[in-house]
Motif scaffolding. Structure first.
Motif, mmCIF file in Angstrom:
data_model
loop_
_atom_site.group_PDB
_atom_site.id
_atom_site.type_symbol
_atom_site.label_atom_id
_atom_site.label_comp_id
_atom_site.label_asym_id
_atom_site.label_seq_id
_atom_site.Cartn_x
_atom_site.Cartn_y
_atom_site.Cartn_z
ATOM 1 N N HIS A 163 -56.514 9.497 -6.703
ATOM 2 C CA HIS A 163 -56.933 10.540 -5.760
ATOM 3 C C HIS A 163 -56.203 10.483 -4.421
ATOM 4 C CE1 HIS A 163 -59.848 11.618 -8.687
ATOM 5 N NE2 HIS A 163 -60.462 10.461 -8.621
ATOM 6 N N HIS A 187 -68.805 -1.363 -3.078
ATOM 7 C CA HIS A 187 -69.453 -2.086 -4.170
ATOM 8 C C HIS A 187 -68.814 -1.629 -5.474
ATOM 9 C CE1 HIS A 187 -72.481 -3.339 -1.262
ATOM 10 N NE2 HIS A 187 -72.438 -2.101 -0.805
ATOM 11 N N LYS A 188 -68.822 -2.500 -6.443
ATOM 12 C CA LYS A 188 -68.198 -2.175 -7.719
ATOM 13 C C LYS A 188 -68.886 -0.969 -8.357
ATOM 14 C CE LYS A 188 -66.523 -6.748 -9.097
ATOM 15 N NZ LYS A 188 -65.363 -6.663 -8.212
ATOM 16 N N ARG A 199 -65.177 2.777 -1.902
ATOM 17 C CA ARG A 199 -66.391 2.079 -2.334
ATOM 18 C C ARG A 199 -66.378 0.652 -1.816
ATOM 19 N NH1 ARG A 199 -70.080 4.318 -5.533
ATOM 20 N NH2 ARG A 199 -69.554 6.253 -6.624
ATOM 21 N N LEU A 244 -69.141 1.442 -12.013
ATOM 22 C CA LEU A 244 -68.874 1.408 -13.457
ATOM 23 C C LEU A 244 -67.648 2.222 -13.837
ATOM 24 C CD1 LEU A 244 -72.271 1.827 -15.311
ATOM 25 C CD2 LEU A 244 -70.694 -0.098 -15.413
ATOM 26 N N THR A 245 -67.483 3.369 -13.144
ATOM 27 C CA THR A 245 -66.416 4.275 -13.568
ATOM 28 C C THR A 245 -65.138 4.108 -12.745
ATOM 29 O OG1 THR A 245 -67.306 6.025 -12.152
ATOM 30 C CG2 THR A 245 -68.005 6.021 -14.446
ATOM 31 N N LEU A 246 -65.260 3.383 -11.630
ATOM 32 C CA LEU A 246 -64.083 3.209 -10.776
ATOM 33 C C LEU A 246 -63.422 1.884 -11.133
ATOM 34 C CD1 LEU A 246 -62.508 4.394 -8.336
ATOM 35 C CD2 LEU A 246 -63.953 3.013 -6.867
ATOM 36 N N VAL A 265 -62.365 15.185 0.032
ATOM 37 C CA VAL A 265 -62.746 13.928 0.676
ATOM 38 C C VAL A 265 -62.746 12.839 -0.398
ATOM 39 C CG1 VAL A 265 -64.668 12.698 1.789
ATOM 40 C CG2 VAL A 265 -64.201 15.108 2.365
ATOM 41 N N VAL A 266 -62.239 11.670 -0.075
ATOM 42 C CA VAL A 266 -62.382 10.513 -0.971
ATOM 43 C C VAL A 266 -63.115 9.433 -0.192
ATOM 44 C CG1 VAL A 266 -61.206 8.740 -2.336
ATOM 45 C CG2 VAL A 266 -60.211 11.033 -2.138
ATOM 46 N N PHE A 267 -64.182 8.874 -0.796
ATOM 47 C CA PHE A 267 -64.832 7.768 -0.083
ATOM 48 C C PHE A 267 -64.515 6.441 -0.765
ATOM 49 C CE2 PHE A 267 -68.234 9.218 -2.971
ATOM 50 C CZ PHE A 267 -68.771 8.049 -3.485
ATOM 51 N N LEU A 318 -66.157 9.311 -20.993
ATOM 52 C CA LEU A 318 -65.741 7.929 -21.246
ATOM 53 C C LEU A 318 -66.367 7.375 -22.525
ATOM 54 C CD1 LEU A 318 -65.770 6.180 -17.732
ATOM 55 C CD2 LEU A 318 -63.845 7.171 -18.974
ATOM 56 N N LYS A 362 -67.515 10.748 -16.507
ATOM 57 C CA LYS A 362 -66.937 10.360 -15.215
ATOM 58 C C LYS A 362 -66.581 11.613 -14.423
ATOM 59 C CE LYS A 362 -62.794 7.866 -13.574
ATOM 60 N NZ LYS A 362 -61.990 6.658 -13.831
ATOM 61 N N HIS A 412 -66.511 10.050 -6.310
ATOM 62 C CA HIS A 412 -65.520 9.248 -5.576
ATOM 63 C C HIS A 412 -64.693 10.183 -4.695
ATOM 64 C CE1 HIS A 412 -62.871 6.114 -4.440
ATOM 65 N NE2 HIS A 412 -61.906 6.369 -5.291
ATOM 66 N N GLN A 413 -63.943 11.090 -5.316
ATOM 67 C CA GLN A 413 -63.442 12.217 -4.550
ATOM 68 C C GLN A 413 -64.558 13.269 -4.545
ATOM 69 O OE1 GLN A 413 -59.205 13.923 -4.139
ATOM 70 N NE2 GLN A 413 -59.987 14.931 -5.958
ATOM 71 N N ILE A 414 -64.679 13.976 -3.431
ATOM 72 C CA ILE A 414 -65.733 14.983 -3.283
ATOM 73 C C ILE A 414 -65.084 16.326 -2.956
ATOM 74 C CG2 ILE A 414 -67.758 15.680 -1.933
ATOM 75 C CD1 ILE A 414 -68.214 12.730 -1.245
ATOM 76 N N ALA A 426 -62.427 -0.274 -2.070
ATOM 77 C CA ALA A 426 -61.522 0.218 -3.111
ATOM 78 C C ALA A 426 -61.497 1.743 -3.174
ATOM 79 C CB ALA A 426 -61.951 -0.333 -4.472
ATOM 80 N N VAL A 427 -60.297 2.258 -3.406
ATOM 81 C CA VAL A 427 -60.089 3.694 -3.644
ATOM 82 C C VAL A 427 -59.219 3.811 -4.887
ATOM 83 C CG1 VAL A 427 -58.856 5.740 -2.787
ATOM 84 C CG2 VAL A 427 -60.322 4.441 -1.234
ATOM 85 N N SER A 428 -59.491 4.798 -5.704
ATOM 86 C CA SER A 428 -58.648 5.020 -6.873
ATOM 87 C C SER A 428 -57.336 5.663 -6.463
ATOM 88 C CB SER A 428 -59.368 5.935 -7.867
ATOM 89 O OG SER A 428 -58.431 6.433 -8.805
ATOM 90 N N ASP A 484 -65.513 11.418 -11.098
ATOM 91 C CA ASP A 484 -64.935 10.857 -9.880
ATOM 92 C C ASP A 484 -63.995 11.841 -9.183
ATOM 93 O OD1 ASP A 484 -66.247 8.504 -10.299
ATOM 94 O OD2 ASP A 484 -64.467 7.230 -10.285
ATOM 95 N N ASP A 538 -59.799 1.785 -12.836
ATOM 96 C CA ASP A 538 -58.352 1.754 -13.073
ATOM 97 C C ASP A 538 -57.570 2.218 -11.854
ATOM 98 O OD1 ASP A 538 -59.535 4.238 -13.406
ATOM 99 O OD2 ASP A 538 -57.881 4.994 -14.621
ATOM 100 N N LYS A 544 -55.966 15.581 2.985
ATOM 101 C CA LYS A 544 -57.071 14.820 2.395
ATOM 102 C C LYS A 544 -57.780 14.018 3.483
ATOM 103 C CE LYS A 544 -56.876 14.172 -1.853
ATOM 104 N NZ LYS A 544 -56.642 13.851 -3.264
#
Lengths: 194, 194
Positions: free
Chosen positions: B113, B82-83, B80, B85-87, B76-78, A15, A21, A28-30, B108-110, A23, B89, B53
């Protein structure tokens, strides 16, 4: 660790010169299978160190730490960054400054889950300025426990965290060491492992 | 799941008629071997459901979800709380009301993913009023993905979350179902599993 470096090259997104990043597989995804390999690698590197407990920090440290704990047969404790309803008594806390967010925050571990008999492996997803790692070291010390070392998934070697920890006498094992993120490209530190 | 129920009986602490503290093995300290057994059990219960997933929520959902993902061979997607920095868009978000904290928060989830091709197993540590679970269901639906079901580690069956989810047509698999925490004692729902 080659599998991790390949994953960073394939799925990491640069970035800025400072921020990578990941994620897609860590923050975020694992990727559970990669986490298993990472956990196994930490276990191998610290197998002779008498580790009795792993300490990490929520949220992204949890997956690699739990996989290491599974392989090593020891419990994991994760420091909380945010207040919890049930985590209230006998708290060990430390202040952690975030350079990126420019904010100071408190992290906390219950003293019920760390004792002066513990030998602790600290695991975290990233090592940059070392503030989170130093906060975890402080908490381990407050419990009277000893630090076996630090296991880091991704180290930004162009930032001073590793140097600071090594100067204080701690062993740092980073599975991917990034020399630079300049020009949008990930360059790794060249290492010769025995 | 007998191993989990025994652990709750041995190490869980009843704080009130409503609150069970399991900081000794799930919410703060984590027992990795128990998490592996929990992950294997979720994998067995949903093995025929075409899961692509797993979606969970930080922080305490991560360990059981990653172990299930390892066994099922899916990412796995977790979400969030809490805000990050990279999550930033392409976010899918949902409002979650916490009855215990009496606060509304965003999870929030991106959207990067989760796709409309995904069949999602939602995993969480606790099911009580079902607000977090419904928030995760909403996020999965926003992505156009389908919900295979919900895997819950500990269900407080005296609260309405399960009933609400089942009424909406979702399959809920809870590994320990608590009928009551009254008089400082954990009582489990008696179940006959085929």
């Amino acid at each position: 660790m080659e599998a991790l470096k390949r994953k960073i090259e394939e799925e990491g997104v640069v970035l800025s010169d400072q921020v990578l990043k990941v994620d897609a597989f860590l923050n975020h995804q694992i990727d559970p299978l990669l986490m298993k390999k990472i956990g196994d690698e930490f276990a191998a590197r610290f197998e002779k160190d008498g580790v009795t407990k792993i300490v990490t920090i929520e949220s992204s440290g949890i997956a690699p730490a739990v996989m290491a704990g599974l392989q090593m047969g020891v419990p994991v404790v994760f420091a909380r960054k945010h207040k919890s309803l049930t985590l209230t008594d006998n708290l060990l806390t430390s202040s952690v400054y975030s350079f990126t967010k420019q904010t100071e925050s408190q992290i906390a571990v219950s003293g019920n889950h760390l004792s002066d008999q513990d030998r602790v492996l600290i695991i975290d997803d990233f090592l940059a300025n070392g503030q989170a790692a130093l906060g975890l070291v402080s908490i381990v010390q407050q419990a009277g426990a000893s630090v076996a070392g630090l296991g880091i998934v991704i180290e930004k070697s162009f930032q001073p965290g590793r140097e600071e920890l090594v100067k204080l006498g701690y062993r740092v094992e980073s599975l991917a060491r990034i020399e630079s993120l300049e020009k949008g490209k990930v360059s790794f530190v060249q290492e010769v492992r025995s």
